[in-house]
Design a protein around this motif. Structure first.
Motif, PDB file in Angstrom:
ATOM      1  N   PRO A 107     -13.477  16.025   0.672  1.00 16.47           N
ATOM      2  CA  PRO A 107     -13.703  15.650  -0.667  1.00 16.47           C
ATOM      3  C   PRO A 107     -12.407  15.803  -1.485  1.00 16.47           C
ATOM      4  O   PRO A 107     -12.143  15.118  -2.505  1.00 16.47           O
ATOM      5  CB  PRO A 107     -14.793  16.148  -1.182  1.00 16.47           C
ATOM      6  N   ASP A 108     -11.665  16.902  -0.749  1.00 14.70           N
ATOM      7  CA  ASP A 108     -10.728  17.232  -1.516  1.00 14.70           C
ATOM      8  C   ASP A 108      -9.272  16.570  -1.389  1.00 14.70           C
ATOM      9  O   ASP A 108      -8.168  16.608  -1.923  1.00 14.70           O
ATOM     10  CB  ASP A 108     -10.283  18.815  -1.119  1.00 14.70           C
ATOM     11  N   LYS A 109      -9.453  15.460  -0.595  1.00 19.84           N
ATOM     12  CA  LYS A 109      -8.420  14.643  -0.034  1.00 19.84           C
ATOM     13  C   LYS A 109      -8.528  13.253  -0.623  1.00 19.84           C
ATOM     14  O   LYS A 109      -9.650  12.930  -0.819  1.00 19.84           O
ATOM     15  CB  LYS A 109      -8.113  14.453   1.518  1.00 19.84           C
ATOM     16  N   LYS A 110      -7.446  12.386  -0.620  1.00 20.18           N
ATOM     17  CA  LYS A 110      -7.512  11.115  -1.024  1.00 20.18           C
ATOM     18  C   LYS A 110      -7.504   9.980  -0.139  1.00 20.18           C
ATOM     19  O   LYS A 110      -6.401  10.075   0.614  1.00 20.18           O
ATOM     20  CB  LYS A 110      -6.700  10.801  -2.283  1.00 20.18           C
ATOM     21  N   PHE A 111      -8.406   8.902  -0.087  1.00 22.07           N
ATOM     22  CA  PHE A 111      -8.205   7.982   0.943  1.00 22.07           C
ATOM     23  C   PHE A 111      -8.256   6.593   0.424  1.00 22.07           C
ATOM     24  O   PHE A 111      -8.918   6.312  -0.378  1.00 22.07           O
ATOM     25  CB  PHE A 111      -9.415   8.039   1.881  1.00 22.07           C
ATOM     26  N   TYR A 112      -7.315   5.770   0.753  1.00 22.39           N
ATOM     27  CA  TYR A 112      -7.069   4.333   0.245  1.00 22.39           C
ATOM     28  C   TYR A 112      -7.272   3.309   1.462  1.00 22.39           C
ATOM     29  O   TYR A 112      -6.786   3.838   2.584  1.00 22.39           O
ATOM     30  CB  TYR A 112      -5.619   4.191  -0.519  1.00 22.39           C
ATOM     31  N   ALA A 160       0.804  -1.337   0.012  1.00 24.51           N
ATOM     32  CA  ALA A 160      -0.051  -0.027   0.197  1.00 24.51           C
ATOM     33  C   ALA A 160       0.837   1.330   0.088  1.00 24.51           C
ATOM     34  O   ALA A 160       0.557   2.218  -1.017  1.00 24.51           O
ATOM     35  CB  ALA A 160      -0.920   0.042   1.308  1.00 24.51           C
ATOM     36  N   LYS A 161       1.984   1.269   0.752  1.00 26.01           N
ATOM     37  CA  LYS A 161       2.846   2.434   0.845  1.00 26.01           C
ATOM     38  C   LYS A 161       3.605   2.449  -0.587  1.00 26.01           C
ATOM     39  O   LYS A 161       3.836   3.705  -0.832  1.00 26.01           O
ATOM     40  CB  LYS A 161       3.990   2.267   2.011  1.00 26.01           C
ATOM     41  N   ARG A 162       3.683   1.388  -0.965  1.00 18.92           N
ATOM     42  CA  ARG A 162       4.544   1.504  -2.612  1.00 18.92           C
ATOM     43  C   ARG A 162       3.423   2.072  -3.300  1.00 18.92           C
ATOM     44  O   ARG A 162       4.051   2.907  -4.284  1.00 18.92           O
ATOM     45  CB  ARG A 162       5.187   0.083  -2.932  1.00 18.92           C
ATOM     46  N   LEU A 163       2.449   1.636  -3.420  1.00 18.18           N
ATOM     47  CA  LEU A 163       1.485   2.264  -4.456  1.00 18.18           C
ATOM     48  C   LEU A 163       1.156   3.642  -4.149  1.00 18.18           C
ATOM     49  O   LEU A 163       0.752   4.238  -5.010  1.00 18.18           O
ATOM     50  CB  LEU A 163       0.156   1.282  -4.409  1.00 18.18           C
ATOM     51  N   HIS A 164       1.139   4.070  -3.094  1.00 19.28           N
ATOM     52  CA  HIS A 164       0.797   5.441  -2.702  1.00 19.28           C
ATOM     53  C   HIS A 164       2.019   6.103  -1.946  1.00 19.28           C
ATOM     54  O   HIS A 164       1.708   6.331  -0.608  1.00 19.28           O
ATOM     55  CB  HIS A 164      -0.566   5.464  -1.727  1.00 19.28           C
ATOM     56  N   PRO A 165       2.906   6.373  -2.497  1.00 20.63           N
ATOM     57  CA  PRO A 165       4.195   7.004  -1.760  1.00 20.63           C
ATOM     58  C   PRO A 165       3.998   8.332  -0.842  1.00 20.63           C
ATOM     59  O   PRO A 165       4.519   8.485  -0.333  1.00 20.63           O
ATOM     60  CB  PRO A 165       5.322   6.981  -2.869  1.00 20.63           C
ATOM     61  N   ASP A 166       3.038   9.041  -1.374  1.00 15.50           N
ATOM     62  CA  ASP A 166       2.564  10.368  -0.688  1.00 15.50           C
ATOM     63  C   ASP A 166       1.931  10.268   0.393  1.00 15.50           C
ATOM     64  O   ASP A 166       1.338  11.179   0.913  1.00 15.50           O
ATOM     65  CB  ASP A 166       2.300  11.356  -1.846  1.00 15.50           C
ATOM     66  N   ALA A 167       1.133   9.017   0.590  1.00 14.92           N
ATOM     67  CA  ALA A 167       0.288   8.964   1.431  1.00 14.92           C
ATOM     68  C   ALA A 167       0.661   8.587   3.012  1.00 14.92           C
ATOM     69  O   ALA A 167       1.757   7.880   3.229  1.00 14.92           O
ATOM     70  CB  ALA A 167      -0.861   7.909   1.115  1.00 14.92           C
ATOM     71  N   LEU A 168      -0.087   9.010   3.972  1.00 17.98           N
ATOM     72  CA  LEU A 168       0.454   8.734   5.198  1.00 17.98           C
ATOM     73  C   LEU A 168      -0.366   7.744   5.759  1.00 17.98           C
ATOM     74  O   LEU A 168      -1.616   7.361   5.392  1.00 17.98           O
ATOM     75  CB  LEU A 168       0.100   9.891   6.138  1.00 17.98           C
ATOM     76  N   LEU A 169       0.306   6.739   6.394  1.00 12.79           N
ATOM     77  CA  LEU A 169      -0.383   5.425   6.976  1.00 12.79           C
ATOM     78  C   LEU A 169      -0.981   5.714   8.352  1.00 12.79           C
ATOM     79  O   LEU A 169      -0.282   5.984   9.270  1.00 12.79           O
ATOM     80  CB  LEU A 169       0.503   4.597   6.876  1.00 12.79           C
ATOM     81  N   LEU A 170      -2.247   5.455   8.490  1.00 13.32           N
ATOM     82  CA  LEU A 170      -2.944   5.901   9.754  1.00 13.32           C
ATOM     83  C   LEU A 170      -3.697   4.390  10.112  1.00 13.32           C
ATOM     84  O   LEU A 170      -4.337   4.043   9.404  1.00 13.32           O
ATOM     85  CB  LEU A 170      -4.166   7.036   9.576  1.00 13.32           C
ATOM     86  N   ASN A 196      -1.453  16.973   4.752  1.00 12.16           N
ATOM     87  CA  ASN A 196      -1.214  16.035   3.754  1.00 12.16           C
ATOM     88  C   ASN A 196      -2.574  15.816   3.022  1.00 12.16           C
ATOM     89  O   ASN A 196      -3.771  16.008   3.526  1.00 12.16           O
ATOM     90  CB  ASN A 196      -0.792  14.606   4.377  1.00 12.16           C
ATOM     91  N   LYS A 197      -2.629  15.335   1.771  1.00 11.33           N
ATOM     92  CA  LYS A 197      -3.667  15.310   0.956  1.00 11.33           C
ATOM     93  C   LYS A 197      -3.890  13.687   0.621  1.00 11.33           C
ATOM     94  O   LYS A 197      -5.047  13.418   0.086  1.00 11.33           O
ATOM     95  CB  LYS A 197      -3.350  15.767  -0.357  1.00 11.33           C
ATOM     96  N   GLU A 198      -3.041  12.860   1.043  1.00 10.34           N
ATOM     97  CA  GLU A 198      -3.434  11.267   0.954  1.00 10.34           C
ATOM     98  C   GLU A 198      -3.201  10.531   2.049  1.00 10.34           C
ATOM     99  O   GLU A 198      -2.158  10.804   2.714  1.00 10.34           O
ATOM    100  CB  GLU A 198      -2.560  10.823  -0.338  1.00 10.34           C
ATOM    101  N   PHE A 199      -3.983   9.482   2.130  1.00  9.57           N
ATOM    102  CA  PHE A 199      -3.977   8.684   3.413  1.00  9.57           C
ATOM    103  C   PHE A 199      -4.142   7.318   3.046  1.00  9.57           C
ATOM    104  O   PHE A 199      -5.199   7.071   2.466  1.00  9.57           O
ATOM    105  CB  PHE A 199      -4.902   9.179   4.464  1.00  9.57           C
ATOM    106  N   ILE A 200      -3.504   6.354   3.742  1.00  8.45           N
ATOM    107  CA  ILE A 200      -3.837   5.043   3.708  1.00  8.45           C
ATOM    108  C   ILE A 200      -4.515   4.651   5.136  1.00  8.45           C
ATOM    109  O   ILE A 200      -3.823   4.866   6.298  1.00  8.45           O
ATOM    110  CB  ILE A 200      -2.801   4.128   3.668  1.00  8.45           C
ATOM    111  N   ILE A 201      -5.823   4.087   4.913  1.00  2.00           N
ATOM    112  CA  ILE A 201      -6.439   4.069   6.195  1.00  2.00           C
ATOM    113  C   ILE A 201      -6.662   2.379   6.748  1.00  2.00           C
ATOM    114  O   ILE A 201      -7.092   1.689   6.158  1.00  2.00           O
ATOM    115  CB  ILE A 201      -8.107   4.387   6.150  1.00  2.00           C
ATOM    116  N   GLY A 202      -6.027   2.256   7.921  1.00  8.15           N
ATOM    117  CA  GLY A 202      -5.671   0.998   8.502  1.00  8.15           C
ATOM    118  C   GLY A 202      -6.658   0.717   9.671  1.00  8.15           C
ATOM    119  O   GLY A 202      -6.344   0.209  10.701  1.00  8.15           O
ATOM    120  N   THR A 203      -8.045   0.651   9.218  1.00  8.51           N
ATOM    121  CA  THR A 203      -8.971   0.118  10.072  1.00  8.51           C
ATOM    122  C   THR A 203     -10.301  -0.165   9.227  1.00  8.51           C
ATOM    123  O   THR A 203      -9.985  -0.200   8.056  1.00  8.51           O
ATOM    124  CB  THR A 203      -9.293   1.256  11.179  1.00  8.51           C
TER     125      THR A 203
END
Ligand code: 13P
Ligand code: SF4
Length: 306
Positions: free
Chosen positions: A248-253, A187-197, A228-235
């Motif tokens: 809506p202006d941010k991206k969530f994966y 997930a981090k590789r696919l979304h390198p600019d996203a923070l992992l929460l 930050n504008k991108e986040f990987i959501i771990g829940t």
């Protein structure tokens, strides 16, 4: 007006007419969250439940949450709109098993994650939630803690409090614990600019590489307040859906497609409507002794966490 909007309007009318307060955990679907009086993580809902003035409470979440409401407000009628909404972690350890474990650790304070049955809470010293566990364990006037049932949350707390000794058991949330380090790396590789929460119910190897570890409300607040504008959501993936709606202006994966809790998803807007019409749902009944004994450790949680 579409069918969902009509049903929501009817629910809002009925809850006023029947003096009902609706509480909804953050994992509930958007249509339920929209008709709720209070939403949030387990800690916020426990505190909100203790202050409700209505005669009736509908708890949209899982059984241990509805039991917590009943323990805090025994004079109120508390309903679980879908009786099948359990919690795989809460059902892992019972009173008999923990009574035996306690005998092996007589000088330990027994800290129970709130994801436990009311019956098990009766023999524990203090409850914690994911958002209050570190703070409460720090304040406990004993360096020896028997932390039940979630070994992943326990390991997270233990890491923050190296001065204390923790005995952990082999329990936890099968959904959060199913996420692997490989999935997180991918997930981090696919979304390198996203923070992992991530939620602390994930394994330590996931929490270790996260940018933020916290409760469902904590994750939502972090994402909303971050630049930050991108986040990987771990829940549970409902949090990703809510966040996408709120920001809506941010991206969530999502961190993993396996992060779906069938228990949290089983309650529908129709269940809430039927429950209001006394045509479904279950009223939570607990005997007086269970309420009295389980309340001690929830009151202690609110005292230490407040
Ligand atoms: P929160 O207290 O973070 O809402 O967690 C409850 C839960 O069941 C997470 O799986
Ligand atoms: Fe229980 Fe896990 Fe579902 Fe949370 S996500 S309610 S801990 S089974």
């Amino acid at each position: 007006m579409n069918t969902i909007a009509k049903l929501q309007q009817e629910i809002l009318r009925l809850k006023k007419e029947k003096d009902v307060c609706i509480l909804a955990h953050s994992y509930q679907s958007r249509d339920i969250v929209e008709v709720a009086d209070f939403t949030g993580d387990s800690y916020k809902l426990s505190v909100d439940a203790s202050k409700v003035e209505n005669k009736n409470i509908i708890m949209c979440g899982v059984r241990f949450m509805a039991e917590t409401c009943k323990i805090l407000s025994p004079e109120k009628n508390v309903f679980l709109p879908n009786p099948h909404a359990g919690c795989a972690m809460a059902d892992q350890m019972d009173r008999n098993f923990i009574s035996k474990v306690k005998k092996a650790y007589p000088d330990h304070t027994v800290v129970a994650y709130i994801n436990t049955t009311a019956e098990l809470k009766t023999i524990c010293d203090v409850c914690v939630t994911s958002s209050s566990a570190v703070e409460i364990c720090k304040k406990i006037d004993n360096d020896k803690i028997l932390f039940i049932p979630d070994c992943n949350l326990g390991a997270f707390v233990k890491k923050q409090l190296p001065e204390k000794e923790f005995k952990l058991l082999n329990g936890g949330c099968p959904i959060h614990a199913s996420v692997t380090r490989e999935e997180a790396n991918e997930a981090k590789r696919l979304h390198p600019d996203a923070l992992l929460l991530v939620h602390p119910e994930c394994k330590p190897e996931i929490s270790e590489i996260a940018d933020y570890v916290g409760s469902t409300s904590g994750i939502m607040q972090f994402a909303q307040n971050s630049d930050n504008k991108e986040f990987i959501i771990g829940t549970e993936i409902s949090i990703q859906e809510h966040l996408q709606y709120i920001c809506p202006d941010k991206k969530f994966y999502y961190l993993s497609g396996k992060l779906i809790c069938p228990d949290m998803r089983t309650t529908t807007l129709v269940d809430v409507y039927n429950c209001l019409n006394s045509d479904g749902g279950e009223e939570i009944k607990l005997d007086d002794n269970t309420i009295r004994d389980a309340k001690k450790c929830i009151d202690e949680m609110i005292r230490l966490g407040g």
